[in-house]
Design an enzyme around this catalytic site. Structure first.
Site, mmCIF file in Angstrom:
data_model
loop_
_atom_site.group_PDB
_atom_site.id
_atom_site.type_symbol
_atom_site.label_atom_id
_atom_site.label_comp_id
_atom_site.label_asym_id
_atom_site.label_seq_id
_atom_site.Cartn_x
_atom_site.Cartn_y
_atom_site.Cartn_z
ATOM 1 N N TYR A 72 27.049 22.283 21.557
ATOM 2 C CA TYR A 72 26.594 22.913 22.643
ATOM 3 C C TYR A 72 26.505 21.809 23.822
ATOM 4 O O TYR A 72 27.038 22.029 24.781
ATOM 5 C CB TYR A 72 25.210 23.433 22.277
ATOM 6 C CG TYR A 72 24.394 24.147 23.575
ATOM 7 C CD1 TYR A 72 24.386 25.609 23.672
ATOM 8 C CD2 TYR A 72 23.946 23.392 24.499
ATOM 9 C CE1 TYR A 72 24.032 26.334 24.701
ATOM 10 C CE2 TYR A 72 23.395 24.111 25.762
ATOM 11 C CZ TYR A 72 23.261 25.531 25.743
ATOM 12 O OH TYR A 72 22.955 26.226 26.732
ATOM 13 N N PHE A 124 41.240 32.119 50.225
ATOM 14 C CA PHE A 124 41.484 33.091 49.323
ATOM 15 C C PHE A 124 40.324 34.076 49.126
ATOM 16 O O PHE A 124 39.184 33.627 49.498
ATOM 17 C CB PHE A 124 41.680 32.192 47.791
ATOM 18 C CG PHE A 124 42.301 33.482 46.654
ATOM 19 C CD1 PHE A 124 43.381 34.173 46.771
ATOM 20 C CD2 PHE A 124 41.250 33.725 45.634
ATOM 21 C CE1 PHE A 124 43.560 35.239 46.122
ATOM 22 C CE2 PHE A 124 41.480 34.782 44.782
ATOM 23 C CZ PHE A 124 42.814 35.460 45.058
ATOM 24 N N ASP A 125 40.842 35.476 48.532
ATOM 25 C CA ASP A 125 39.560 36.306 48.876
ATOM 26 C C ASP A 125 38.305 36.138 48.192
ATOM 27 O O ASP A 125 37.165 36.407 48.481
ATOM 28 C CB ASP A 125 40.253 37.850 48.394
ATOM 29 C CG ASP A 125 40.952 37.778 46.724
ATOM 30 O OD1 ASP A 125 41.397 36.702 46.413
ATOM 31 O OD2 ASP A 125 40.534 39.036 46.498
ATOM 32 N N ASP A 215 40.717 23.813 47.259
ATOM 33 C CA ASP A 215 40.672 24.697 46.415
ATOM 34 C C ASP A 215 42.129 24.709 45.885
ATOM 35 O O ASP A 215 43.186 24.984 46.559
ATOM 36 C CB ASP A 215 40.576 26.209 47.291
ATOM 37 C CG ASP A 215 40.886 27.468 46.319
ATOM 38 O OD1 ASP A 215 41.079 27.110 45.233
ATOM 39 O OD2 ASP A 215 40.725 28.589 46.811
ATOM 40 N N ALA A 217 43.829 25.559 42.788
ATOM 41 C CA ALA A 217 44.228 26.359 41.638
ATOM 42 C C ALA A 217 45.730 25.942 41.577
ATOM 43 O O ALA A 217 46.212 25.910 40.480
ATOM 44 C CB ALA A 217 44.204 27.948 42.408
ATOM 45 N N LYS A 258 45.637 28.793 36.626
ATOM 46 C CA LYS A 258 46.835 28.595 37.275
ATOM 47 C C LYS A 258 47.441 27.305 36.811
ATOM 48 O O LYS A 258 48.352 27.302 35.760
ATOM 49 C CB LYS A 258 46.898 28.677 38.738
ATOM 50 C CG LYS A 258 46.657 29.988 39.395
ATOM 51 C CD LYS A 258 45.133 30.470 39.456
ATOM 52 C CE LYS A 258 45.047 31.710 39.987
ATOM 53 N NZ LYS A 258 43.365 31.976 40.040
ATOM 54 N N HIS A 450 39.744 45.886 46.749
ATOM 55 C CA HIS A 450 40.905 46.123 46.119
ATOM 56 C C HIS A 450 40.689 46.475 44.739
ATOM 57 O O HIS A 450 41.859 47.041 44.109
ATOM 58 C CB HIS A 450 41.777 44.850 46.612
ATOM 59 C CG HIS A 450 41.427 43.753 46.007
ATOM 60 N ND1 HIS A 450 40.476 42.982 46.693
ATOM 61 C CD2 HIS A 450 41.833 42.835 45.229
ATOM 62 C CE1 HIS A 450 40.093 41.897 46.250
ATOM 63 N NE2 HIS A 450 40.950 41.764 45.178
#
Ligand code: F0G
Length: 459
Positions: A72, A124-125, A215, A217, A258, A450
């Site tokens: 843990y 990004f969304d 960001d 990714a 990614k 979406h």
């Protein structure tokens, strides 16, 4: 004679995929309310919905999984991941999270408040969703070149420094918690940001005393493009370029699904101890204790290995060459694409594909549904449905670009699959004049519609 290019790996395990008939697919997509997210994966032949979490792990990643420490607190897997984040990206502080949007949730909880503005390059969304959810505003400062799909500009992900400075001038410093630089810029077509632009953004941010977050990714693909397209870096190793990129960031969020080539995982990297302490509280509340944050030990091990592999030139070259292979085939058939071809995906320009369809009839979704019906290929709409309604006026936002994204999972499909995809696209493109109408929405969620939207074909 120079020899042809071939991938630097061979296949150790295969997964059967079902080759359905068009008749079956017509029935299934109707049952799925013309929303490709509603299809069962076995109803899809070639799944190009996303390159997120859908890649193949290497033998080294699988063997790292066997050594996962599931304690843990203080697991060795946590320290392996911490070392990888420090060695490859240069951040002293990091928090594991279960995926990229979880990293956004934790970081933004610590940094973004109601009424704030967050400038960036086509957020990004999920990023935009997490900003708007906090009653703050995402302001797009992407360069105009990105919106002309015919223009072959090498760094269409770049931020426009004038647009950015206008935002930094207009709002008080207290209202701008951060600038977000998305590498590569997914929404504008998997387009990279140049190292020069990263430097310039940081210099401007420093002038106004605003932190910069990446960001991240697809940061490794971004580094590959810097090596290939930015003269000053052509002799540098990918890992050297990555190090330099992050010199100009105060922190990062990562969707490890990614470029770290794992099926699940994410993290936040930071320089500030104070921010780390603040974000840790939210991490514990939303994700898990700070040494696992929603990930199992084995997944952290695979992630650490994936970060290392994913920043090797050979791995990136094989990946990006496959995306280019598909893109070039589509272009040979005259299919309009975002130029140049992006890192993780081919972005079909739906407005130029079906110019006769009105924007109110969801052009990109219309093309995406056709691809599924004709060939069992699942792409994704990056257009009006994804752009959602304006949170204030509740009117549809019509983005300048309507894309169907064909995202290629890493190390998953062969070039014969790409040949098949190209043939299906060509068939639809050759018959494009027959399309008279698009689609209409029957039901939608108030945010990020979406995923669950229900549609019907307009007769
Ligand atoms: N940022 C970017 C640039 C992304 O492309 C994604 C995910 C995220 C953040 C969120 O990460 O999915 O791990 O929570 N993009 C996927 C896609 C879903 O298909 O492009 P996540």
């Amino acid at each position: 004679m120079s020899l042809p290019y071939a991938e630097p790996y061979k296949i150790k395990m295969v997964e059967q995929i079902y080759r359905s008939t068009q008749e079956e697919r017509e029935k299934w997509i109707k049952e799925a309310d013309y929303n490709l997210f509603n299809l069962k994966s076995e109803q899809v032949y070639i799944d190009l919905l996303t390159d997120s979490g859908t890649g193949s792990m290497s033998d080294k990643q699988w063997s790292a999984m066997m050594l996962g420490d599931e304690s843990y607190a203080g697991a060795s897997s946590y320290y392996k991941m911490k070392d990888a984040v420090k060695n490859i990206l240069g951040f002293d502080y990091f928090l594991p999270t279960h995926q990229g949007r979880a990293a956004e949730n934790v970081l933004f909880s610590a940094m973004i408040n109601k009424g704030d503005v967050v400038p960036g390059n086509s957020h990004f969304d999920t990023t935009k969703g997490h900003i708007e959810f906090r009653k703050a505003k995402a302001i797009d400062c992407t360069i105009d070149e990105a919106f002309d799909t015919t223009l072959n500009y090498p760094f269409k992900g770049n931020l426009d420094l004038d647009k950015l400075e206008a935002v930094l001038k207009k709002y008080p410093k207290e209202k701008i918690p951060m600038i977000i630089v998305t590498i590569t810029n997914n929404s504008s077509g998997g387009q990279p940001v140049s190292l020069q632009n990263m430097k310039d953004v940081k210099a401007l941010a420093d002038k106004y005393d605003i932190p910069v977050f990446y960001d991240s990714a697809r940061f490794a693909e971004n580094a590959y493009f810097i090596k290939i397209r930015e003269e000053a870096y052509k002799h540098k190793k990918i890992k050297e370029i990555v190090k330099e990129m992050y010199k100009y960031a105060d922190g990062m969020t990562m969707s490890s699904k990614k470029d770290a080539i794992v099926n699940m995982g994410g993290f936040i990297g930071m320089r500030s101890e104070e921010l780390f302490k603040k974000a840790s509280v939210y991490n514990i509340m939303f994700e898990g204790y700070i040494t696992y944050g929603g990930m199992s030990g084995r997944d952290m091990n695979a992630l650490a290995q994936g970060l290392d592999e994913g920043t090797e030139f050979e791995v990136l070259e094989a990946r990006i060459k496959q995306v280019e292979y598909l893109g070039n085939k589509l272009m040979e058939s005259g299919i309009p694409l975002q130029q140049p071809i992006g890192g993780h995906a081919v972005f079909v320009d739906a407005k130029r594909f079906l110019p006769q369809i009105k924007k109110e009839e969801y052009i990109a979704q219309t093309v995406a549904v056709e691809l599924y019906i004709v060939g069992g290929i699942r792409g994704v709409e990056i257009g009006t449905i994804l752009a959602d309604r304006d949170p204030e006026t509740r009117k549809n936002r019509y983005p300048e670009l309507e894309f169907v994204r064909l995202a290629i999972p890493r190390r998953t499909y062969t070039n014969s699959h790409m040949d098949y995809v190209a043939a299906v696209c060509k068939k639809i493109f050759d018959n494009r004049h027959e399309a008279k109408h698009g689609m209409r929405i029957l039901e939608e969620a108030p945010i990020m519609r979406h995923f669950t939207v229900k549609l019907e074909k307009i007769k």
